[in-house]
Design a protein around this motif. Structure first.
Motif, short mmCIF file in Angstrom:
data_model
loop_
_atom_site.label_atom_id
_atom_site.label_comp_id
_atom_site.label_asym_id
_atom_site.label_seq_id
_atom_site.Cartn_x
_atom_site.Cartn_y
_atom_site.Cartn_z
N LEU A 1 25.07 36.79 34.15
CA LEU A 1 24.74 35.48 33.96
C LEU A 1 25.12 34.45 33.13
O LEU A 1 25.99 33.32 33.34
N ALA A 2 24.65 34.85 32.63
CA ALA A 2 24.30 33.73 31.31
C ALA A 2 26.33 34.07 30.49
O ALA A 2 26.25 33.13 29.81
N ALA A 3 26.28 35.06 30.61
CA ALA A 3 28.21 35.33 30.13
C ALA A 3 28.78 34.86 31.09
O ALA A 3 29.67 33.87 30.55
N TYR A 4 28.83 34.53 32.18
CA TYR A 4 29.05 34.28 32.70
C TYR A 4 29.23 32.65 33.26
O TYR A 4 30.81 32.00 32.83
N ASN A 5 27.65 32.07 33.22
CA ASN A 5 28.04 30.51 33.06
C ASN A 5 28.11 30.02 31.53
O ASN A 5 28.58 28.79 31.34
N GLY A 6 28.20 30.65 30.38
CA GLY A 6 27.79 30.25 29.35
C GLY A 6 29.33 30.17 28.65
O GLY A 6 30.18 29.97 27.26
N LEU A 7 29.49 31.90 28.40
CA LEU A 7 31.18 31.95 27.29
C LEU A 7 32.72 31.91 28.20
O LEU A 7 33.41 32.38 27.37
N CYS A 8 32.03 32.92 29.15
CA CYS A 8 33.13 32.90 30.46
C CYS A 8 34.11 32.14 30.60
O CYS A 8 33.64 30.77 30.46
N PRO A 9 35.80 32.10 30.17
CA PRO A 9 36.69 31.25 30.46
C PRO A 9 36.49 30.15 32.16
O PRO A 9 36.31 30.66 33.24
N VAL A 10 36.49 28.86 32.40
CA VAL A 10 36.77 28.44 34.06
C VAL A 10 37.70 28.29 34.22
O VAL A 10 38.49 28.23 34.07
N PRO A 11 38.12 29.44 35.24
CA PRO A 11 39.21 29.57 35.80
C PRO A 11 39.67 28.47 36.96
O PRO A 11 38.99 27.75 37.16
N SER A 12 41.25 28.09 36.60
CA SER A 12 41.05 26.85 37.30
C SER A 12 43.00 27.73 37.96
O SER A 12 43.67 27.67 37.41
N GLY A 13 42.50 27.81 39.41
CA GLY A 13 43.35 27.97 39.79
C GLY A 13 43.77 30.32 39.87
O GLY A 13 42.81 30.36 39.01
N ASP A 14 45.02 30.37 39.26
CA ASP A 14 45.13 31.48 38.98
C ASP A 14 44.81 31.63 37.64
O ASP A 14 45.52 30.68 36.82
N TYR A 15 44.10 32.66 37.25
CA TYR A 15 43.96 32.93 35.81
C TYR A 15 44.74 33.62 35.30
O TYR A 15 45.29 34.85 35.26
N ASP A 16 45.21 33.09 34.25
CA ASP A 16 46.27 33.67 32.96
C ASP A 16 46.10 34.06 32.27
O ASP A 16 45.93 32.65 30.93
N TYR A 17 45.33 34.88 31.24
CA TYR A 17 44.53 34.75 29.35
C TYR A 17 45.49 34.79 28.86
O TYR A 17 45.16 34.39 27.15
N TRP A 18 46.96 34.31 29.24
CA TRP A 18 47.62 35.09 27.98
C TRP A 18 48.61 33.20 28.23
O TRP A 18 48.68 33.07 27.09
#
Length: 111
Positions: free
Chosen positions: A94-111
């Motif tokens: 939960l700490a990683a999700y809330n603090g480190l992970c990028p916030v999705p905006s629609g379809d997530y595309d890490y490229w």
């Protein structure tokens, strides 16, 4: 029996936490790392900052790239780090999700 109860409650907390919108607690980039480390340490997780960050970013990759559930990720953390309890691993996810992970905006595309 107690282990199953802890695992079940950690799983429920992870599922609820990951279902909450990430925008509910916005974190600016310069606060993300200290906030994550503080939350992880508050849950009783110990370790060096670089190792904890590596595991934290690994949580994000497992969520966004591998599409793993929070409970599966927490179970993997307990397997990799036997000193962690299921509750601690759940709080770490939960700490990683809330603090480190990028916030999705629609379809997530890490490229």
């Amino acid at each position: 029996m107690i282990g199953k109860i802890l695992a079940s409650s950690a799983g429920a907390a992870i599922a609820i936490g990951l279902a909450a919108p990430a925008a509910a607690s916005p974190v600016t980039p310069h606060q993300a790392v200290p906030d994550f480390l503080g939350a992880a340490r508050a849950a009783g997780v110990t370790g060096s900052d670089p190792a904890m960050l590596e595991d934290g970013y690994s949580v994000c990759r497992r969520i966004w790239v591998r599409h793993m559930s929070g409970t599966d990720i927490a179970a993997g953390l307990v397997q990799d780090h036997p000193q962690l309890t299921s509750a601690q691993a759940g709080q770490f996810v939960l700490a990683a999700y809330n603090g480190l992970c990028p916030v999705p905006s629609g379809d997530y595309d890490y490229w």
